[in-house]
Structures are given as structure tokens and as C-alpha cells.
Design a protein around this motif. Structure first.
Motif, PDB file in Angstrom:
ATOM      1  N   GLY A  18       3.085 -42.713  21.410  1.00  0.00           N
ATOM      2  CA  GLY A  18       4.190 -41.764  21.290  1.00  0.00           C
ATOM      3  C   GLY A  18       4.007 -40.555  22.188  1.00  0.00           C
ATOM      4  N   VAL A  19       2.775 -40.088  22.309  1.00  0.00           N
ATOM      5  CA  VAL A  19       2.490 -38.936  23.171  1.00  0.00           C
ATOM      6  C   VAL A  19       2.719 -39.304  24.644  1.00  0.00           C
ATOM      7  CG1 VAL A  19       0.599 -37.487  24.020  1.00  0.00           C
ATOM      8  CG2 VAL A  19       0.997 -37.739  21.555  1.00  0.00           C
ATOM      9  N   HIS A  21       4.916 -41.431  25.707  1.00  0.00           N
ATOM     10  CA  HIS A  21       6.374 -41.339  25.830  1.00  0.00           C
ATOM     11  C   HIS A  21       6.830 -39.884  25.966  1.00  0.00           C
ATOM     12  CE1 HIS A  21       8.251 -45.355  24.706  1.00  0.00           C
ATOM     13  NE2 HIS A  21       6.964 -45.600  24.614  1.00  0.00           N
ATOM     14  N   GLY A  22       6.220 -39.011  25.164  1.00  0.00           N
ATOM     15  CA  GLY A  22       6.614 -37.602  25.207  1.00  0.00           C
ATOM     16  C   GLY A  22       6.368 -36.979  26.573  1.00  0.00           C
ATOM     17  N   VAL A  23       5.205 -37.239  27.133  1.00  0.00           N
ATOM     18  CA  VAL A  23       4.875 -36.676  28.451  1.00  0.00           C
ATOM     19  C   VAL A  23       5.872 -37.171  29.501  1.00  0.00           C
ATOM     20  CG1 VAL A  23       3.161 -36.693  30.314  1.00  0.00           C
ATOM     21  CG2 VAL A  23       2.434 -36.342  27.939  1.00  0.00           C
ATOM     22  N   ILE A  24       6.180 -38.462  29.456  1.00  0.00           N
ATOM     23  CA  ILE A  24       7.134 -39.015  30.428  1.00  0.00           C
ATOM     24  C   ILE A  24       8.522 -38.396  30.219  1.00  0.00           C
ATOM     25  CG2 ILE A  24       8.346 -41.120  31.126  1.00  0.00           C
ATOM     26  CD1 ILE A  24       5.720 -42.649  30.455  1.00  0.00           C
ATOM     27  N   ALA A  25       8.920 -38.236  28.963  1.00  0.00           N
ATOM     28  CA  ALA A  25      10.255 -37.696  28.695  1.00  0.00           C
ATOM     29  C   ALA A  25      10.383 -36.249  29.167  1.00  0.00           C
ATOM     30  CB  ALA A  25      10.569 -37.798  27.194  1.00  0.00           C
ATOM     31  N   ARG A  26       9.293 -35.500  29.166  1.00  0.00           N
ATOM     32  CA  ARG A  26       9.341 -34.126  29.684  1.00  0.00           C
ATOM     33  C   ARG A  26       9.493 -34.108  31.201  1.00  0.00           C
ATOM     34  NH1 ARG A  26       6.839 -29.984  26.103  1.00  0.00           N
ATOM     35  NH2 ARG A  26       6.561 -28.736  27.974  1.00  0.00           N
TER      36      ARG A  26
ATOM     37  N   THR B   5      12.382 -36.862  18.105  1.00  0.00           N
ATOM     38  CA  THR B   5      11.147 -37.619  17.876  1.00  0.00           C
ATOM     39  C   THR B   5      11.074 -38.006  16.401  1.00  0.00           C
ATOM     40  OG1 THR B   5       9.737 -35.723  17.308  1.00  0.00           O
ATOM     41  CG2 THR B   5       9.971 -36.244  19.646  1.00  0.00           C
ATOM     42  N   ARG B  32      18.297 -39.394  22.967  1.00  0.00           N
ATOM     43  CA  ARG B  32      17.107 -40.198  23.209  1.00  0.00           C
ATOM     44  C   ARG B  32      16.196 -40.106  21.987  1.00  0.00           C
ATOM     45  NH1 ARG B  32      13.622 -40.214  28.607  1.00  0.00           N
ATOM     46  NH2 ARG B  32      12.136 -41.795  27.995  1.00  0.00           N
ATOM     47  N   ILE B  34      12.310 -40.844  20.507  1.00  0.00           N
ATOM     48  CA  ILE B  34      10.914 -41.130  20.826  1.00  0.00           C
ATOM     49  C   ILE B  34      10.161 -41.355  19.515  1.00  0.00           C
ATOM     50  CG2 ILE B  34       8.778 -40.208  21.814  1.00  0.00           C
ATOM     51  CD1 ILE B  34      10.548 -38.442  23.645  1.00  0.00           C
ATOM     52  N   ASP B  35       9.620 -42.552  19.345  1.00  0.00           N
ATOM     53  CA  ASP B  35       8.793 -42.828  18.167  1.00  0.00           C
ATOM     54  C   ASP B  35       7.395 -42.289  18.416  1.00  0.00           C
ATOM     55  OD1 ASP B  35      10.517 -44.473  16.408  1.00  0.00           O
ATOM     56  OD2 ASP B  35      10.545 -45.825  18.122  1.00  0.00           O
ATOM     57  N   LEU B  36       7.000 -41.256  17.684  1.00  0.00           N
ATOM     58  CA  LEU B  36       5.622 -40.755  17.828  1.00  0.00           C
ATOM     59  C   LEU B  36       4.658 -41.740  17.213  1.00  0.00           C
ATOM     60  CD1 LEU B  36       6.134 -36.976  17.108  1.00  0.00           C
ATOM     61  CD2 LEU B  36       6.055 -38.166  19.305  1.00  0.00           C
ATOM     62  N   SER B  37       4.932 -42.147  15.996  1.00  0.00           N
ATOM     63  CA  SER B  37       4.201 -43.223  15.330  1.00  0.00           C
ATOM     64  C   SER B  37       4.856 -43.447  13.974  1.00  0.00           C
ATOM     65  CB  SER B  37       2.721 -42.867  15.129  1.00  0.00           C
ATOM     66  OG  SER B  37       2.080 -43.876  14.349  1.00  0.00           O
ATOM     67  N   ALA B  55       0.836 -34.157  18.383  1.00  0.00           N
ATOM     68  CA  ALA B  55       1.780 -34.800  19.307  1.00  0.00           C
ATOM     69  C   ALA B  55       2.829 -33.844  19.875  1.00  0.00           C
ATOM     70  CB  ALA B  55       2.474 -35.962  18.597  1.00  0.00           C
ATOM     71  N   PHE B  58       3.296 -32.133  23.399  1.00  0.00           N
ATOM     72  CA  PHE B  58       3.463 -32.999  24.565  1.00  0.00           C
ATOM     73  C   PHE B  58       4.847 -33.647  24.617  1.00  0.00           C
ATOM     74  CE2 PHE B  58      -1.018 -32.507  23.837  1.00  0.00           C
ATOM     75  CZ  PHE B  58      -1.475 -32.214  25.106  1.00  0.00           C
ATOM     76  N   THR B  59       5.707 -33.307  23.667  1.00  0.00           N
ATOM     77  CA  THR B  59       7.061 -33.876  23.674  1.00  0.00           C
ATOM     78  C   THR B  59       8.052 -32.819  24.157  1.00  0.00           C
ATOM     79  OG1 THR B  59       7.626 -33.170  21.426  1.00  0.00           O
ATOM     80  CG2 THR B  59       6.449 -35.260  21.657  1.00  0.00           C
ATOM     81  N   PRO B  60       9.207 -33.246  24.619  1.00  0.00           N
ATOM     82  CA  PRO B  60      10.218 -32.264  24.989  1.00  0.00           C
ATOM     83  C   PRO B  60      10.726 -31.539  23.732  1.00  0.00           C
ATOM     84  CG  PRO B  60      10.911 -34.523  25.577  1.00  0.00           C
ATOM     85  CD  PRO B  60       9.649 -34.638  24.798  1.00  0.00           C
TER      86      PRO B  60
END
Lengths: 265, 265, 265
Positions: A18-19, A21-26, B5, B32, B34-37, B55, B58-60
Motif C-alpha cells: 500500500g505504501v 502505491h502511495g508513493v507512486i500516487a504522489r 486510502t 482513486r 489505494i488499499d493500504l492493507s 503509511a 507516504f500517501t497523497p
């Protein structure tokens, strides 16, 4: 914007995937992400390399991120690669993980060492390069930044490669093969193809012994009877062993890497 | 449209996480997700709170839905919160799950009780508020509707908080710490940081005893020898215990919540 | 472009689900994909059919791909169906998997046999129709191509249906029911509704015996005491058995398909 595929051994219990994914989404909010699997057996580079090889021909060209990285934090290089065909870019550790897939797309025509990439997230942790390095580089490449700017150029000939097992003809007839992969149904993919079995005198329809057990060489496992042990060509065009409506790996006690003898009955 | 997320203890065997995606896709088709977990240990609110904390940086920025809810259907409040920094919105049960992450973003500046939200899906089931309440509220917020319309305003001071364990200095030197999290590799995150170990006289490079076993304090677990027990700073800047190419939790018999003694060797 | 939902028994350890995403992303790059679950118990068509039925009312209308396919490679038909309501299209094997959901949306008004679909990926493997057939057909339908062009028309009356268990009134009072589904919390969904329990003289609040154990009929499992065995209406409006803060399936030794007796205490 290119799509990004991700393969890893992170599993899904933790927040690691998930992290990423988060980095890529930013960094690349428009990039589509496709999870190939996060279920590579822990730190099994060969299993990951083969999974990537099986999956990539069915994904759109783009950035292919793969993380199975037992040497993270140690001396192994981190790399981003361009394949000769289809403009596919591979990102991951330089431990052989990427190279089977790279060969499938004509080999590597451009290689960049990214351990000190200007795109990395500071401070780079010693243990989570998927987050701090690989995801950031994959996102920038997906967003269209040039591969050459991801780090330092290196000679593709210096990339590490895996030595995969190869089937051998047995003196008395038949094949000595290896279990490459056990899927969740218990089907066992082998390191042999129809060409290998033909060379060894094993014909479709023949009665066989597999690891000592009676078996049959069929077109598909649905051709067998319930509970029958079968050799067939799987969806990756590799020979595989299955039990119709059963679990071949459990029946034969097979794990990936094991040797298997296939002989005429 | 904000990204959303999701963190939960639903697992992936059932359709629960998929249904939450479905509800969001109906109400906010452009958002969008994002599944963190979905792998938080069942009903372990503290584990979920710490996973969210690790987490989210690191997410938007966006809407952060979290569901670990052992009291669903009972008297606990359901809430939507705005953090002071980065316009981050948190949605979930008022059981402490959201509060570690909220503190990371400057604390809560606006809180809304959403149990009777006008946005809920009727009939609200007694057991699946992730579907009927939380997903619906998260989707509307992602689509840009104002937080104040999600329900009734409440005083952020009334939100429930967790009491997390804290490390203690041991009289003879060293630290009494707690296992916060065991990841899928068997690495054990502790409730201590470099500052704590320095205060307790434990220095990088030192020989240690961890739970009675010989260990070493290293920069990264790749610095240890194969099979060596190691203390290091993990990717969340917390101290952690690992075995190089092994499973520290299994070696030491540790589960999250357990006390661990770290002393000079 | 329609959204696509996916349900399967592929699990997430292998790359199968990821490859299905890849095929769809190549053929319908704009289509949103929602994974309902890949955790259907292996080859359990009934469990998959019920999971699809529980999930679809909460997803946006679109293409609903479902793959639980023990007869892949054998004679079973592959189909694409249009439901009477909401313009929902279902794609999968003709083994009953799709039919409970189809009934929920008014039944099937158009059925197409797709085994030799012009949209299939050649060569079609004998074992991975999810990749070579179902994903390709789902993607083309999502992209707006007409259902009639997916293959050969067939009579919806010829589609295979499941025979689901039904609850029976017990002579001395109470109900003989069946476990339909055990979720990851250990809650057991039964094949009965409030109407069935009322007909059998079981009232909310009543003391019961479930599989011989003392239990109570409550509005929600949060109404029970810690450790108490409970009968309640679940989020799919089916009766279900739970233990407050516990695992009912383990307590009673129940698996899906098992008979359960519920009687007044």
C-alpha cells in the motif's frame, strides 16, 4: 503516462504494498497501477523472476517494478533497464529478478544504476527500498522522465543473471526435470517444454511414471479422470503436473526446486 | 476529487473490501482508491492505528478510511475528522484507530459524529458499517462535499485515544521495550527510537542481549551475519529486531504487545 | 466505458489475478477494475455464486467477471449474459456461478456462448480461460462492443443453475438450516431469513440451542455478552451465527454446507 505493474514478496498482511502505491500516487497521480502479485515466496528471487516472465507478456507495455530483495541494505546494485522490444522499462534490484523478463523482450539495451538516484526519497531507509527508491524511480519513469536521468549508466553485460535448472534426458529414457513453481491449486510447473518431452520419447497420451507414481500425458488436466495424476502443457506453455480435482504437489510431496523423474510406464 | 486510502482488518478472503470499493465507485466514480492493507490483525485497534501512522505520510493527501471496529453495532461513535495539516480527512470508528495518524498531521481541528449521517446507506446494517456508513461518507468527502454536512459537530477533545506502551530504562542499564508489530518477514518493531537507546547507554555497534539472546546493534540488518540476531532502526525510524535471513519473532517467540528486555552483553 | 468487477478463486499468491488485470488493461485501458475478492474457496462454485450475489448490489452497473471453474478445459460452456435490470453484464463459466446474481437483477434476457468468441486470445490455453477468454470478453464488453458479437446466441433457459439448500421446519419446533458461508471472523451465514425463523416460532430475544449449544437470538452480535453464542441478521439480511468477540465456526466445528439445528432452549 505509462502504466506501472508491481510484483513483490511483501505479502498483503503489512502496509508495504500500500505504501508503494502511495508513493507512486504522489509522484505520478495519473499512472495506472496493476498489482501482478505480492505473493512471491519470501526472498525467492528465482520464483519472482519466473512469475514476472509469465505475467509481463499479458500486461500493457510500461514500467515494471519488481521487488524481491534479500540483499536490501547490502552491496547489491539497484537498477532501471530498458528492453529492446515494446519500450518496456524494468525497475528493481540487480539480483537476476528482472532478467528472465528482459530476455523475453529482446534483452536489455540501456541500464542505469539507481542506488543514488536523484529521484530517491530522502532519507533512504536501509530496509525499505521499495518505498524510498524503486517506487519513486518507477513513478518518475511512468510520468515520462528520461531513463538516463534516473542514475548512472552501466554496462548491461554487468547485470547479474540467474542460473536456472535445465531438464536432462535420463539414460534409460524419460526426463529428469525440476519443479519451478507450485501454484495455489497444487499444480507443479516444470522446467521442460513439449520439445523436451518429445526428444525424450514421451508422447501425448502415453502412460508414465512421475516420481514413481502412475500418470498419463494428456492435453489438459480436464482430460484425466478424477484423482488421476497428469502431465500436461500449462498456460505458460511449460509442462506441468496436476491431479484432476486434487493437489499434485501434496500428493508427490513436491516443492519448488525439487527434482522429478518422468519415465515411460 | 480527492484520493481515498483504505485500511481494514477485513482480510481478502471475503468480499468485504471489494464491497467497500463498490460503494465508493458508485458515489465517487472519479476517486482513486489505494488499499493500504486489509491485513490488520482482526480487531486489533492498536495495530491498525500504528499501521495507519506508518503509511499515511507516504500517501497523497485525501480521505483516509480506516476500519478496525470490534464495537460495531454497539455504542461507539463513528467519526469523520479534519487534520490541521495537509487537508487530510480521516473516517472511521471513534476507538482510537485514527488518532495516532491525526497527531502526525497536527491533530484534529474539526470532528463530526457520523453515526446518523444523512449520507449513510439505508437500511444501515448492524454489522457492516464499512459498507453502509464509512464508505459512503468517505466517497462523499472525496467528491468534495463539506465535512460539516457529514453529521453532527463534536468536540475533538472528546475523541477516544489509545494508551500506547512506552519504553522504560532498566535499573542495571538497558531498556524494557514492547513489541509493537511483527511483520510478515518476522521482523519485530519496538516502541523505542534511537533517542531511547542512547539514553539507556546502548550504542550502535554494541553487543547486546535481547530477550536473553546474544545480539548486535547495527545500522541495517544487512550488516549482520547470516542468522545473527540484530537490533536496527527500521523504515519507520523505530528500533526493531531482526534475524539476518531469518525470522526474529519465531526465534524469540514474540507477539505484538510482548515485553522485551534489551541489555548490554 | 463500463467498470469491471472481478471475483475468482485464484487467490493472490500466484500471478493469475494480476494477469487478468493486465489483459483487461491492454484491451480496455480506460475501464476501472474492482476486485470483489479472489478468495472464493477453491473450486467452490456455490460459495462464489453467493459471494457474487452479496456483492453486486453494492457495485456500479457494468461488466461482472466471475471465475470459479473446476471444469475448465472440459465440456462446460463459457457464457456472457445480460440481466433484465440495470444493464448488468455477467461473464464466466456456465456452471451456475452467475445465476444467483442474475436472478437478483431480473434474470437473464440475453445469453451468448463465448467458448469460440472472436475476441479470445489465441492460442487459448486449456487451463487459463480467465486470461485467454473471460478477461478478453469482459474487456471488449466494457469498452462498449455489443454483447451479440461476443459469440453464438443461446437460449437463457439452457443455462445451468445451482440447487441451493433450503431451511426446513423441525417437527418439534425450530429450524434445520445449512451453513452457507464462514467468513474470516468465524461468523456463519445460514440459508434462512427472519421470515423462516418467525414461521418456526423463533422470536428475537429468545433463548435458543444452536447445534446443541445455548445461544440467544439478538438484533446484532454487539447485543450479546463477551463469548456468548448468538443468532442475528447479518449485513446480507440472512440469519447468521456469531460469538461475540469470538469465532463461532470454530466453536461449533462448522464448515460451509453443514447442517445446523436451531431449536427453542
Amino acid at each position: 503516462v505509462r502504466p506501472i505493474t508491481i510484483l513483490s514478496d511483501y505479502g498483503l498482511a503489512d502496509e508495504f504494498a500500500g505504501v508503494v502505491h502511495g508513493v507512486i500516487a504522489r509522484l505520478a497521480p495519473e499512472a495506472r497501477i496493476i498489482d501482478l502479485s505480492h505473493g512471491v515466496p519470501r526472498q525467492d528471487v528465482q520464483a519472482g523472476a519466473l512469475m514476472l516472465l509469465r505475467a509481463l507478456p499479458f500486461t500493457p507495455p510500461g514500467v515494471h517494478l519488481a521487488i524481491v530483495d534479500p540483499e536490501v541494505g547490502a552491496r547489491r546494485r539497484a537498477v532501471a533497464l530498458r528492453c529492446a522490444e515494446e519500450d518496456r522499462l524494468l525497475v528493481g534490484p540487480d539480483n537476476g529478478l528482472l532478467m528472465e523478463a528482459a530476455e523475453r523482450f529482446g534483452g536489455v539495451v540501456e541500464a542505469v544504476e539507481i542506488s543514488s538516484s536523484p529521484w530517491r526519497l530522502e532519507p533512504v531507509s536501509a530496509t525499505f527500498h521499495g518505498r524510498d527508491l524503486f517506487a519513486a524511480v518507477a513513478a518518475r519513469l511512468a510520468a515520462g522522465e528520461p531513463l538516463a536521468e534516473a542514475g548512472e549508466p552501466m554496462d548491461p553485460a554487468d547485470l547479474r543473471r540467474l542460473t536456472l535448472p535445465r531438464p536432462e534426458a535420463l539414460p534409460g529414457g524419460g526426463l529428469l526435470v525440476h519443479a519451478l513453481h507450485v501454484d495455489a491449486y497444487g499444480n507443479v510447473q516444470l522446467d521442460a517444454r513439449h520439445d523436451d518431452s518429445r526428444s525424450a520419447g514421451l508422447e501425448l497420451g502415453a502412460a508414465l511414471r512421475i516420481a514413481g507414481q502412475r500418470a498419463r500425458f494428456v492435453r489438459t488436466f480436464a482430460d484425466g479422470e478424477r484423482g488421476e495424476l497428469l502431465l500436461y502443457e500449462d498456460a505458460a506453455q511449460m509442462l506441468a503436473v496436476a491431479v484432476n480435482a486434487g493437489d499434485a504437489a501434496r500428493l508427490l510431496g513436491l516443492r519448488s526446486g525439487d527434482e522429478v523423474r518422468i519415465t515411460p510406464a
